[in-house]
Enzyme design. Structure first.
Site, PDB file in Angstrom:
ATOM      1  N   ASP A  56       0.835  -1.198   0.000  1.00  0.00           N
ATOM      2  CA  ASP A  56       0.000   0.000   0.000  1.00  0.00           C
ATOM      3  C   ASP A  56       0.871   1.250   0.000  1.00  0.00           C
ATOM      4  O   ASP A  56       0.567   2.250  -0.629  1.00  0.00           O
ATOM      5  CB  ASP A  56      -0.893   0.038   1.251  1.00  0.00           C
ATOM      6  CG  ASP A  56      -1.985  -1.015   1.164  1.00  0.00           C
ATOM      7  OD1 ASP A  56      -2.020  -1.723   0.146  1.00  0.00           O
ATOM      8  OD2 ASP A  56      -2.770  -1.124   2.116  1.00  0.00           O
ATOM      9  N   TYR A  94       2.185   1.940  -3.383  1.00  0.00           N
ATOM     10  CA  TYR A  94       1.093   2.449  -4.203  1.00  0.00           C
ATOM     11  C   TYR A  94       0.845   3.924  -3.873  1.00  0.00           C
ATOM     12  O   TYR A  94       0.741   4.767  -4.766  1.00  0.00           O
ATOM     13  CB  TYR A  94      -0.171   1.621  -3.949  1.00  0.00           C
ATOM     14  CG  TYR A  94      -1.374   2.106  -4.711  1.00  0.00           C
ATOM     15  CD1 TYR A  94      -1.652   1.628  -5.982  1.00  0.00           C
ATOM     16  CD2 TYR A  94      -2.227   3.064  -4.155  1.00  0.00           C
ATOM     17  CE1 TYR A  94      -2.762   2.081  -6.687  1.00  0.00           C
ATOM     18  CE2 TYR A  94      -3.331   3.525  -4.855  1.00  0.00           C
ATOM     19  CZ  TYR A  94      -3.590   3.029  -6.113  1.00  0.00           C
ATOM     20  OH  TYR A  94      -4.681   3.485  -6.809  1.00  0.00           O
ATOM     21  N   LYS A 149     -26.416 -14.483  -8.427  1.00  0.00           N
ATOM     22  CA  LYS A 149     -27.256 -13.288  -8.611  1.00  0.00           C
ATOM     23  C   LYS A 149     -26.938 -12.343  -7.459  1.00  0.00           C
ATOM     24  O   LYS A 149     -27.235 -12.654  -6.299  1.00  0.00           O
ATOM     25  CB  LYS A 149     -28.723 -13.684  -8.618  1.00  0.00           C
ATOM     26  CG  LYS A 149     -29.672 -12.529  -8.841  1.00  0.00           C
ATOM     27  CD  LYS A 149     -31.018 -13.065  -9.274  1.00  0.00           C
ATOM     28  CE  LYS A 149     -32.176 -12.115  -9.194  1.00  0.00           C
ATOM     29  NZ  LYS A 149     -31.962 -10.722  -9.112  1.00  0.00           N
TER      30      LYS A 149
HETATM   31  S1  IVH Z   1     -28.480 -10.892 -16.065  1.00  0.00           S
HETATM   32  C1  IVH Z   1     -32.201  -8.659 -18.551  1.00  0.00           C
HETATM   33  N1  IVH Z   1     -26.847 -11.638 -14.167  1.00  0.00           N
HETATM   34  O1  IVH Z   1     -30.920  -9.126 -11.147  1.00  0.00           O
HETATM   35  C2  IVH Z   1     -31.473  -8.639 -17.299  1.00  0.00           C
HETATM   36  N2  IVH Z   1     -28.562 -10.098 -13.631  1.00  0.00           N
HETATM   37  O2  IVH Z   1     -33.780  -9.644 -10.987  1.00  0.00           O
HETATM   38  C3  IVH Z   1     -30.337  -9.587 -17.374  1.00  0.00           C
HETATM   39  N3  IVH Z   1     -28.571  -9.355 -11.314  1.00  0.00           N
HETATM   40  O3  IVH Z   1     -31.866  -6.539 -13.279  1.00  0.00           O
HETATM   41  C4  IVH Z   1     -29.630  -9.600 -16.106  1.00  0.00           C
HETATM   42  N4  IVH Z   1     -26.832 -10.533 -10.669  1.00  0.00           N
HETATM   43  O4  IVH Z   1     -29.638  -6.259 -12.055  1.00  0.00           O
HETATM   44  C5  IVH Z   1     -27.910 -10.893 -14.486  1.00  0.00           C
HETATM   45  N5  IVH Z   1     -25.328 -12.372 -12.587  1.00  0.00           N
HETATM   46  C6  IVH Z   1     -26.379 -11.621 -12.907  1.00  0.00           C
HETATM   47  C7  IVH Z   1     -27.031 -10.803 -11.962  1.00  0.00           C
HETATM   48  C8  IVH Z   1     -28.129 -10.053 -12.381  1.00  0.00           C
HETATM   49  C9  IVH Z   1     -27.755  -9.663 -10.302  1.00  0.00           C
HETATM   50  C10 IVH Z   1     -29.717  -8.430 -11.241  1.00  0.00           C
HETATM   51  C11 IVH Z   1     -29.844  -7.556 -12.454  1.00  0.00           C
HETATM   52  C12 IVH Z   1     -31.266  -7.732 -12.926  1.00  0.00           C
HETATM   53  C13 IVH Z   1     -31.914  -8.323 -11.716  1.00  0.00           C
HETATM   54  C14 IVH Z   1     -33.127  -9.141 -12.114  1.00  0.00           C
END
Ligand code: IVH
Length: 720
Positions: free
Chosen positions: A57, A60, A144
Site C-alpha cells: 500500500d 502504491y 445473482k
Molecule cells: S443478467 C435482462 N446476471 O438481477 C437482465 N442479472 O432480478 C439480465 N442481477 O436486473 C440480467 N446478478 O440487475 C444478471 N449475474 C447476474 C445478476 C443479475 C444480479 C440483477 C440484475 C437484474 C436483476 C433481475
C-alpha cells in the site's frame, strides 16, 4: 516497485537548479505522468479486479502522491481518466442527477423458486428453438448479486457515462458516483494489445460488501441517521448521493454481468463475453460455471447455496443463461425479460419468534437505540436473542409492539432484524413501546436534534456511554481483548473497577477472580482464577496492537478503521499525530476538513487527552510499527492471514473460484511455494509445487479437507 527516475524528488531530471522546468521538462513530466497513470491503473487492476497485488500500500501511495504532485504543479497534465480524478466535486442543485434514456431497455428477469420450474424453463427454451429432447443446451450459471443494476458506457475505451436502471427505459446519470468505484475502470486497457471497441456498453451490479454495510449501519446509528435496511438499499441509496466524496468513502464494489450495445466486438458465448470483459479490466464474478445440461444447473445451484453464505456480499439466487449468443438472439425477449435467462431465487431465511421486551441501549455518543429482546430462535447458524430496532420511527413504521410475534432475518447475513409483524396473531395484550424521557443509564436529560431520528443522552459522563466505549475498545476490530464480554464489563463497572478503557490496564487477577456475573447461558458464575489470569493476559496482549488499532479504538468521531490506518501510517506515532496541525492532517489521503477538525477537537479535549496519556503510561504501544493482528484472530477461520499455493486441478472449483474463496476469507494466494507458505491446496495431477511443499514440510490439503475448512466457517456469524 522502484521509481525508474528521479521525478518528484526535487531537482530531478527535467528541472534546472532553480527548480524551474527545463526546456524538455514539460514533455518529460507529461511522459512521467502518463507512466504513473498506467502504473496506478495496473496496480488498481491487480488489487481490485484480479486480487493479486504486487506492491505494498505504501508503494502504491507513493506512486499516487507523485502523480498528484505533478498534476498540482502543472494542471495541464490532468486528464479526465487520471486515477486522481475519480472523486469529483459535489453536484449542486442545478446540475443534480438527470434522467437519461438507455440505449436499449434494461429489463428484468423472470424468477423461479424450484427445480421443477427450472426444468420447465429448459423445456420452454427447447420448444422455442425447436430442439428435441436429445439435443443439449449449455447454460452459464452465475451468482445473482443483490445490489443495484447500472449501465456503463465506454467510448473508445473511455468511461463517458454511467446510469442507474431507473424504470428500465430511463436511468439517472450517476457517472460522478460510479467513477469513485475502484472496480470501474476509467479507461479500458485491453490485455495483450487487443483492440478497444469503438463503443461498449456493459451492465452489472453495484453492491456494498457486508462488512462495509455493518460499519455504515453502526455509524448511522451513532450519528442519529435513519439506517439502511440492507446492503442493497445501502448501495442504491449511496449511488444517488450528490457528493462523490461520500460515495468514495463507502467503498462500493461492482461486477459486470451483461453486455449492452457494442460496436465491433463479438463473442460466441456468454462465458466468453465475461472473459472478454475481464481482459478489458472490468471485474467479473469468479462464481460462474458452464453447465452441460439443466441437471448440472440444478446441482450447481444446490452447491452454491452453501458457498454464498460465506461471500462478503449478499446474493439472492443464481442466474441461469443460455450460453450460446446465437441461441440467445433466436430466443429474444418478452416485453419484460429475456427468454434466454432466468433467475433462481433461494428461499430467504427467516425465523419466527416473539418480542419479550424492548430495552434501550446507550451508544458511544449517547444515542439511544431500542433493542428487541427475543425468545431465542435459531437462524442460519446462530441463536438470536436480540435485534436492533434502530430508532423510534422504525418501530412506528413497522408497528412493532412488545409481545408481538415477528419474523426475523439477517441483513447482510449478519445483523438480525425484524422483517415484519404477524399482526393476525395479536391478542390485545401487546404493548406499544415508548422511548423513555430520561437516559436509562444515568437518568440524565435526553434531546432529539434537528433533522435526526435518534434521541441522545446529553450527559458527557454518562456511564452508559463509557460502557459502550469500553465494549467498542475491546472489540475484535479494535484492541481485540478476548473474553471481555458485555456481562463482565457490566460487573466490572458496577464494582467500580472500570470506568473508562484505560482502567482495563490496571485490573488485577486478585481483584476480579471472585466476581460473579451472568454468562451467555444466563447462568450466574464466578470468574475464577484461571479465567481471571486469562483475561489479564488478553488485556496485556492487547497493548501491542499498534497505533492504527488504538486510534480506531479511541472512537474519534469520523475516524474509522481505514482512516485510523492512514493516520497511523502517515504519522508513525501518537506524539507526532497529537502535534499535527489541520494542514498536516489534510495531507493524508481522504482526510478533509471535517475529519481533521474532529481529530484536533479530540486531542484538545482534556478528558480525551488524559485518557490517551493513561493508555500510553500503561504501556499501550502508540507506534505504527507494531505487527498488525491477523484479520480474524479468533481461530475459527482457518484462512485468516494464511498463505496458500494451489497446484493441480480441483474437481469442484476452477482455480479462480478456489482462490476467490480463500481471499474472501482473509487468506492470500501466491504462485510459488516458499517457507512462508502455510498451505498447499493440491488437486489432481499436482505439479512440482507439491514436491517442494513436501520437502519444506508445508501442510498439504486435498479438496475434501479444503471443503471441510470452508465448512468450518459455515454459520459462524455473530449475534448482536
Ligand atoms: S443478467 C435482462 N446476471 O438481477 C437482465 N442479472 O432480478 C439480465 N442481477 O436486473 C440480467 N446478478 O440487475 C444478471 N449475474 C447476474 C445478476 C443479475 C444480479 C440483477 C440484475 C437484474 C436483476 C433481475
Amino acid at each position: 516497485m522502484k521509481r525508474t527516475d528521479g521525478y518528484g524528488t526535487g531537482g530531478g531530471m527535467g528541472y534546472n537548479a532553480d527548480g524551474k522546468p527545463t526546456a524538455d521538462g514539460g514533455d518529460a513530466r507529461a511522459k512521467r505522468a502518463e507512466e504513473l497513470r498506467r502504473l496506478i491503473e495496473r496496480h488498481d487492476r491487480l488489487y481490485y479486479i484480479e486480487n493479486r497485488p504486487e506492491i505494498s500500500d505504501r508503494e502504491y501511495d507513493e506512486l499516487y502522491a507523485e502523480l498528484k504532485r505533478l498534476e498540482e504543479e502543472d494542471p495541464s497534465l490532468i486528464v479526465p481518466d487520471s486515477p486522481t480524478q475519480r472523486v469529483g466535486a459535489k453536484l449542486s442543485g442545478k446540475d443534480a442527477v438527470r434522467s437519461e434514456p438507455h440505449r436499449s431497455p434494461m429489463l428484468s428477469l423472470d424468477n423461479t423458486y424450484s427445480e421443477g420450474e427450472l426444468r420447465e424453463f429448459d423445456a420452454r427454451v427447447r420448444r422455442f428453438l425447436g430442439l428435441g429432447s436429445g439435443e443439449k443446451i449449455e447454460y452459464a450459471v452465475e451468482m445473482k448479486i443483490d445490489g443495484a443494476a447500472v449501465s456503463l458506457w465506454y467510448e473508445r475505451g473511455l468511461l463517458v457515462k454511467g446510469l442507474t436502471r431507473g424504470d428500465g427505459e430511463n436511468g439517472e446519470n450517476i457517472t460522478h458516483n460510479l467513477r469513485t468505484i475502484r472496480d470501474v475502470p476509467l479507461r479500458l486497457r485491453p490485455e495483450g494489445g487487443a483492440a478497444v471497441p469503438e463503443f461498449l456498453e456493459v451492465r452489472g451490479e453495484v453492491y456494498m460488501p457486508r462488512a462495509e454495510f455493518e460499519r455504515l449501519l453502526c455509524k448511522q446509528e451513532e450519528e442519529g441517521e435513519a439506517p439502511f435496511a440492507n446492503p442493497r438499499n445501502a448501495a442504491a441509496g449511496t449511488l444517488k448521493q450528490l457528493d462523490p466524496k461520500i460515495v468514495a468513502s463507502r467503498r462500493l464494489r461492482m461486477f459486470v454481468h451483461t453486455p449492452g450495445e457494442r460496436s465491433g466486438a463479438r463473442w460466441r458465448t456468454h462465458l466468453e463475453f465475461l472473459e472478454g470483459m475481464a481482459s478489458l479490466g472490468l471485474r467479473v464474478n469468479p462464481h460462474r460455471r458452464l453447465c452441460k445440461d439443466i441437471g448440472k444447473v440444478i446441482e450447481t445451484i444446490a452447491e452454491w447455496d452453501d458457498i454464498r453464505r460465506s461471500l462478503d456480499y449478499d446474493t439472492d439466487g443464481c442466474v441461469v443463461k443460455v450460453n450460446d449468443f446465437q441461441m440467445q438472439e433466436a430466443l429474444g425477449f418478452t416485453a419484460k425479460a429475456p427468454r434466454f435467462a432466468i433467475a433462481y431465487k433461494y428461499k430467504a431465511e427467516e425465523a419466527r419468534t416473539r418480542i419479550i421486551a424492548i430495552d434501550v441501549q446507550v451508544g458511544k455518543t449517547g444515542v439511544l437505540t431500542p433493542v428487541a429482546r427475543l425468545e431465542p430462535v435459531f437462524l442460519a447458524g446462530t441463536t438470536i436473542e436480540n435485534a436492533s430496532l434502530h430508532n423510534e420511527d422504525e418501530i412506528r413504521r413497522k408497528d412493532i409492539r412488545i409481545g408481538d410475534i415477528v419474523y426475523i432475518s439477517k441483513a447482510g447475513e449478519i445483523i438480525p432484524q425484524v422483517v415484519r409483524v404477524e399482526k393476525g396473531e395479536r391478542t390485545g395484550a401487546e404493548r406499544e413501546f415508548r422511548m423513555p424521557d430520561r437516559c436509562p443509564a444515568c437518568g440524565g436529560r435526553i434531546e432529539r436534534r434537528e433533522g435526526e431520528v435518534a434521541r441522545r443522552c446529553v450527559n458527557q459522563r454518562c456511564p452508559g456511554r463509557y460502557r459502550a466505549r469500553i465494549l467498542y475498545f475491546a472489540s475484535r476490530h479494535c484492541m481485540d481483548i478476548q473474553g471481555l464480554g458485555p456481562a463482565l464489563i457490566d460487573r466490572l463497572i458496577s464494582e467500580g473497577l472500570l470506568r473508562d478503557p484505560a482502567d482495563l490496564y490496571s485490573l488485577k487477577a486478585d481483584a476480579i477472580e471472585s466476581l460473579e456475573f451472568e454468562g451467555e447461558d444466563k447462568l450466574k458464575r464466578r470468574l475464577g482464577r484461571k479465567n481471571a489470569d486469562k483475561l489479564i493476559a488478553a488485556i496485556e496482549e492487547s497493548k501491542s496492537r499498534g497505533l492504527a488499532r488504538v486510534l480506531a479504538a479511541l472512537n474519534i468521531p469520523h475516524v474509522g478503521e481505514r482512516k485510523a490506518e492512514l493516520l497511523a501510517e502517515r504519522f508513525g506515532g501518537m506524539d507526532a499525530l497529537r502535534k499535527a496541525s489541520a494542514e498536516d492532517l489534510m495531507k493524508v489521503e481522504s482526510i478533509g476538513e471535517v475529519v481533521a477538525r474532529s481529530v484536533l477537537d479530540f486531542f484538545a479535549d482534556p478528558g480525551e487527552a488524559a485518557l490517551v496519556d493513561r493508555l500510553a503510561a500503561a504501556g499501550v504501544c502508540m507506534r505504527s510499527s507494531a505487527k498488525p493482528a491477523a484479520p480474524i484472530a479468533d481461530g475459527s477461520n482457518p484462512f485468516a492471514g494464511k498463505t496458500f499455493v494451489l497446484t493441480g486441478t480441483l474437481s469442484g472449483y476452477t482455480r479462480e473460484q478456489a482462490e476467490a474463496l480463500i481471499r474472501e476469507r482473509g487468506g492470500r494466494c501466491t504462485g510459488s511455494v516458499s517457507s512462508k507458505t502455510d498451505f498447499v491446496l493440491a488437486g489432481k495431477e499436482p505439479g512440482s509445487k507439491l514436491d517442494k511443499a513436501k520437502k519444506l514440510g508445508i501442510r498439504i490439503v486435498g479438496e475434501a479437507e479444503f471443503e471441510e475448512m470452508l465448512g468450518k466457517r459455515k454459520g459462524e456469524t455473530t449475534d448482536s
